[in-house]
Design a protein around this motif. Structure first.
Motif, PDB file in Angstrom:
ATOM      1  N   THR A   1       0.820  -1.210   0.000  1.00  0.00           N
ATOM      2  CA  THR A   1       0.000   0.000   0.000  1.00  0.00           C
ATOM      3  C   THR A   1       0.852   1.257   0.000  1.00  0.00           C
ATOM      4  O   THR A   1       0.652   2.166  -0.809  1.00  0.00           O
ATOM      5  CB  THR A   1      -0.926   0.020   1.238  1.00  0.00           C
ATOM      6  OG1 THR A   1      -1.616  -1.219   1.313  1.00  0.00           O
ATOM      7  CG2 THR A   1      -1.929   1.147   1.144  1.00  0.00           C
ATOM      8  N   GLY A   2       1.833   1.295   0.917  1.00  0.00           N
ATOM      9  CA  GLY A   2       2.666   2.492   1.034  1.00  0.00           C
ATOM     10  C   GLY A   2       3.429   2.800  -0.238  1.00  0.00           C
ATOM     11  O   GLY A   2       3.444   3.938  -0.707  1.00  0.00           O
ATOM     12  N   ASP A   3       4.057   1.772  -0.817  1.00  0.00           N
ATOM     13  CA  ASP A   3       4.824   1.965  -2.051  1.00  0.00           C
ATOM     14  C   ASP A   3       3.921   2.410  -3.192  1.00  0.00           C
ATOM     15  O   ASP A   3       4.280   3.293  -3.986  1.00  0.00           O
ATOM     16  CB  ASP A   3       5.550   0.674  -2.446  1.00  0.00           C
ATOM     17  CG  ASP A   3       6.692   0.339  -1.499  1.00  0.00           C
ATOM     18  OD1 ASP A   3       7.112   1.228  -0.740  1.00  0.00           O
ATOM     19  OD2 ASP A   3       7.153  -0.822  -1.517  1.00  0.00           O
ATOM     20  N   ALA A   4       2.732   1.781  -3.285  1.00  0.00           N
ATOM     21  CA  ALA A   4       1.805   2.127  -4.372  1.00  0.00           C
ATOM     22  C   ALA A   4       1.322   3.561  -4.252  1.00  0.00           C
ATOM     23  O   ALA A   4       1.218   4.287  -5.248  1.00  0.00           O
ATOM     24  CB  ALA A   4       0.623   1.161  -4.379  1.00  0.00           C
ATOM     25  N   LEU A   5       1.047   3.996  -3.030  1.00  0.00           N
ATOM     26  CA  LEU A   5       0.596   5.378  -2.825  1.00  0.00           C
ATOM     27  C   LEU A   5       1.700   6.371  -3.164  1.00  0.00           C
ATOM     28  O   LEU A   5       1.452   7.404  -3.796  1.00  0.00           O
ATOM     29  CB  LEU A   5       0.122   5.572  -1.385  1.00  0.00           C
ATOM     30  CG  LEU A   5      -1.224   4.936  -1.030  1.00  0.00           C
ATOM     31  CD1 LEU A   5      -1.465   5.019   0.471  1.00  0.00           C
ATOM     32  CD2 LEU A   5      -2.364   5.603  -1.785  1.00  0.00           C
ATOM     33  N   ARG A   6       2.922   6.056  -2.741  1.00  0.00           N
ATOM     34  CA  ARG A   6       4.035   6.971  -3.030  1.00  0.00           C
ATOM     35  C   ARG A   6       4.315   7.027  -4.533  1.00  0.00           C
ATOM     36  O   ARG A   6       4.610   8.095  -5.079  1.00  0.00           O
ATOM     37  CB  ARG A   6       5.288   6.532  -2.260  1.00  0.00           C
ATOM     38  CG  ARG A   6       5.243   6.898  -0.777  1.00  0.00           C
ATOM     39  CD  ARG A   6       6.553   6.598  -0.091  1.00  0.00           C
ATOM     40  NE  ARG A   6       6.772   5.164   0.067  1.00  0.00           N
ATOM     41  CZ  ARG A   6       6.338   4.459   1.100  1.00  0.00           C
ATOM     42  NH1 ARG A   6       5.645   5.044   2.056  1.00  0.00           N
ATOM     43  NH2 ARG A   6       6.586   3.160   1.187  1.00  0.00           N
ATOM     44  N   ALA A   7       4.207   5.894  -5.207  1.00  0.00           N
ATOM     45  CA  ALA A   7       4.499   5.853  -6.643  1.00  0.00           C
ATOM     46  C   ALA A   7       3.403   6.501  -7.478  1.00  0.00           C
ATOM     47  O   ALA A   7       3.645   6.937  -8.604  1.00  0.00           O
ATOM     48  CB  ALA A   7       4.701   4.407  -7.089  1.00  0.00           C
TER      49      ALA A   7
ATOM     50  N   VAL B   1      -5.397   8.390   3.840  1.00  0.00           N
ATOM     51  CA  VAL B   1      -5.917   8.348   2.473  1.00  0.00           C
ATOM     52  C   VAL B   1      -7.190   7.499   2.493  1.00  0.00           C
ATOM     53  O   VAL B   1      -7.162   6.363   2.969  1.00  0.00           O
ATOM     54  CB  VAL B   1      -4.886   7.753   1.499  1.00  0.00           C
ATOM     55  CG1 VAL B   1      -5.441   7.737   0.080  1.00  0.00           C
ATOM     56  CG2 VAL B   1      -3.575   8.534   1.564  1.00  0.00           C
ATOM     57  N   PRO B   2      -8.314   8.017   2.024  1.00  0.00           N
ATOM     58  CA  PRO B   2      -9.577   7.269   2.081  1.00  0.00           C
ATOM     59  C   PRO B   2      -9.516   5.963   1.310  1.00  0.00           C
ATOM     60  O   PRO B   2      -8.767   5.825   0.337  1.00  0.00           O
ATOM     61  CB  PRO B   2     -10.593   8.228   1.424  1.00  0.00           C
ATOM     62  CG  PRO B   2      -9.951   9.570   1.450  1.00  0.00           C
ATOM     63  CD  PRO B   2      -8.475   9.343   1.403  1.00  0.00           C
ATOM     64  N   ASP B   3     -10.338   5.013   1.737  1.00  0.00           N
ATOM     65  CA  ASP B   3     -10.392   3.713   1.075  1.00  0.00           C
ATOM     66  C   ASP B   3     -10.601   3.847  -0.426  1.00  0.00           C
ATOM     67  O   ASP B   3      -9.993   3.113  -1.214  1.00  0.00           O
ATOM     68  CB  ASP B   3     -11.539   2.869   1.655  1.00  0.00           C
ATOM     69  CG  ASP B   3     -11.130   2.131   2.925  1.00  0.00           C
ATOM     70  OD1 ASP B   3      -9.978   2.304   3.367  1.00  0.00           O
ATOM     71  OD2 ASP B   3     -11.960   1.389   3.465  1.00  0.00           O
ATOM     72  N   GLU B   4     -11.485   4.772  -0.822  1.00  0.00           N
ATOM     73  CA  GLU B   4     -11.812   4.897  -2.241  1.00  0.00           C
ATOM     74  C   GLU B   4     -10.572   5.224  -3.075  1.00  0.00           C
ATOM     75  O   GLU B   4     -10.415   4.721  -4.198  1.00  0.00           O
ATOM     76  CB  GLU B   4     -12.878   5.974  -2.448  1.00  0.00           C
ATOM     77  CG  GLU B   4     -14.234   5.655  -1.860  1.00  0.00           C
ATOM     78  CD  GLU B   4     -14.342   5.988  -0.380  1.00  0.00           C
ATOM     79  OE1 GLU B   4     -15.447   5.790   0.179  1.00  0.00           O
ATOM     80  OE2 GLU B   4     -13.344   6.438   0.215  1.00  0.00           O
ATOM     81  N   VAL B   5      -9.690   6.059  -2.529  1.00  0.00           N
ATOM     82  CA  VAL B   5      -8.468   6.435  -3.238  1.00  0.00           C
ATOM     83  C   VAL B   5      -7.459   5.286  -3.195  1.00  0.00           C
ATOM     84  O   VAL B   5      -6.840   4.939  -4.212  1.00  0.00           O
ATOM     85  CB  VAL B   5      -7.853   7.721  -2.634  1.00  0.00           C
ATOM     86  CG1 VAL B   5      -6.544   8.059  -3.335  1.00  0.00           C
ATOM     87  CG2 VAL B   5      -8.844   8.878  -2.753  1.00  0.00           C
ATOM     88  N   VAL B   6      -7.298   4.689  -2.015  1.00  0.00           N
ATOM     89  CA  VAL B   6      -6.386   3.554  -1.878  1.00  0.00           C
ATOM     90  C   VAL B   6      -6.786   2.438  -2.837  1.00  0.00           C
ATOM     91  O   VAL B   6      -5.941   1.833  -3.513  1.00  0.00           O
ATOM     92  CB  VAL B   6      -6.375   3.022  -0.425  1.00  0.00           C
ATOM     93  CG1 VAL B   6      -5.532   1.748  -0.324  1.00  0.00           C
ATOM     94  CG2 VAL B   6      -5.841   4.075   0.530  1.00  0.00           C
ATOM     95  N   ASN B   7      -8.084   2.171  -2.920  1.00  0.00           N
ATOM     96  CA  ASN B   7      -8.572   1.102  -3.792  1.00  0.00           C
ATOM     97  C   ASN B   7      -8.166   1.334  -5.249  1.00  0.00           C
ATOM     98  O   ASN B   7      -7.691   0.425  -5.931  1.00  0.00           O
ATOM     99  CB  ASN B   7     -10.095   1.004  -3.705  1.00  0.00           C
ATOM    100  CG  ASN B   7     -10.572   0.460  -2.369  1.00  0.00           C
ATOM    101  OD1 ASN B   7      -9.791  -0.096  -1.604  1.00  0.00           O
ATOM    102  ND2 ASN B   7     -11.853   0.621  -2.092  1.00  0.00           N
ATOM    103  N   GLU B   8      -8.359   2.556  -5.727  1.00  0.00           N
ATOM    104  CA  GLU B   8      -8.036   2.859  -7.131  1.00  0.00           C
ATOM    105  C   GLU B   8      -6.538   2.755  -7.396  1.00  0.00           C
ATOM    106  O   GLU B   8      -6.109   2.242  -8.434  1.00  0.00           O
ATOM    107  CB  GLU B   8      -8.558   4.254  -7.500  1.00  0.00           C
ATOM    108  CG  GLU B   8     -10.068   4.328  -7.602  1.00  0.00           C
ATOM    109  CD  GLU B   8     -10.542   5.594  -8.293  1.00  0.00           C
ATOM    110  OE1 GLU B   8      -9.840   6.081  -9.197  1.00  0.00           O
ATOM    111  OE2 GLU B   8     -11.617   6.100  -7.914  1.00  0.00           O
ATOM    112  N   VAL B   9      -5.742   3.238  -6.443  1.00  0.00           N
ATOM    113  CA  VAL B   9      -4.287   3.177  -6.597  1.00  0.00           C
ATOM    114  C   VAL B   9      -3.814   1.724  -6.605  1.00  0.00           C
ATOM    115  O   VAL B   9      -2.987   1.318  -7.439  1.00  0.00           O
ATOM    116  CB  VAL B   9      -3.593   3.962  -5.461  1.00  0.00           C
ATOM    117  CG1 VAL B   9      -2.096   3.663  -5.425  1.00  0.00           C
ATOM    118  CG2 VAL B   9      -3.823   5.459  -5.632  1.00  0.00           C
ATOM    119  N   LEU B  10      -4.353   0.904  -5.683  1.00  0.00           N
ATOM    120  CA  LEU B  10      -3.964  -0.504  -5.626  1.00  0.00           C
ATOM    121  C   LEU B  10      -4.377  -1.247  -6.890  1.00  0.00           C
ATOM    122  O   LEU B  10      -3.614  -2.055  -7.425  1.00  0.00           O
ATOM    123  CB  LEU B  10      -4.592  -1.163  -4.396  1.00  0.00           C
ATOM    124  CG  LEU B  10      -3.663  -1.444  -3.214  1.00  0.00           C
ATOM    125  CD1 LEU B  10      -2.619  -2.486  -3.566  1.00  0.00           C
ATOM    126  CD2 LEU B  10      -2.990  -0.176  -2.727  1.00  0.00           C
TER     127      LEU B  10
END
Length: 204
Positions: free
Chosen positions: A34-40, A61-70
């Protein structure tokens, strides 16, 4: 094992990072966290804003944003080991729709062992290298003398982190256990011993 999808679950201190690296090397997979994906992908535009907008404000970071990034990170990966996600049942549901998992592996380590591992960690402020007062002591005396303990590795903080983890993530573990997907691995012992158990379970 291109296109092989492994989800690695476990509490802080269980050794997920170490085992993820070993799995990626053995099977030629990408490590997605999660952390790497958000930073990238901090500039990634979503209807809720960019990850950067929340990170710079010091907000979760809200779930909705984390979900899209992941989802974007998993789509780009040529096979992966995923760790640090999902953290709640809504994320489990999203992950189930976004990808297909081949193995869900849970590193099971008792609470006191986790406390011992985490409180014993030390970092070299000059190099950023991590050590442990019992398991991995640097030979160089100068390095030993400058090692420090991070605030989040102090015992009261560690116990609070583990409480929060169990409260938030236990339903995720139980969900995968009930669906019969969960492979439970004894996470105690050396990293090599734990890795051998994981490989035996995967290749059964």
């Amino acid at each position: 094992m291109a296109d092989y999808h492994i989800l690695l679950l476990g509490p802080p201190g269980a050794g997920k990072g170490t085992q993820a690296a070993k799995l990626c090397e053995k099977y030629d997979l990408d490590h997605v966290s999660t952390g790497d994906a958000l930073r990238a992908n901090k500039e990634m535009e979503t209807e809720y804003g960019t990850p950067r907008s929340f990170m710079e404000a010091g907000e979760l970071v809200p779930d909705e944003v984390v979900n899209e990034v992941l989802a974007a990170a998993l789509e780009e990966a040529n096979g992966y080991v995923l760790d640090g996600y999902p953290r709640n049942l809504d994320q489990v549901e999203y992950l189930d729709e976004a990808t297909e998992l081949d193995d869900v592996i849970f590193l099971d380590v008792d609470r006191e062992t986790l406390v011992e591992r985490l409180t014993g960690r030390r970092v070299d402020p000059e190099t950023g290298e991590n050590y442990h007062v019992e398991f991995d002591i640097p030979e160089d005396e100068a390095v030993r003398e400058r090692l420090i303990q991070r605030e989040d590795d102090e015992e009261d903080v560690v116990r609070e982190r583990l409480e929060v983890y169990e409260e938030n993530t236990e339903p995720v573990i139980q969900q995968y256990r009930e669906t019969g997907e969960l492979i439970e691995i004894d996470g105690t012992g050396t990293p090599e011993e734990v890795f051998d158990r994981i490989i035996d379970a995967i290749e059964e």
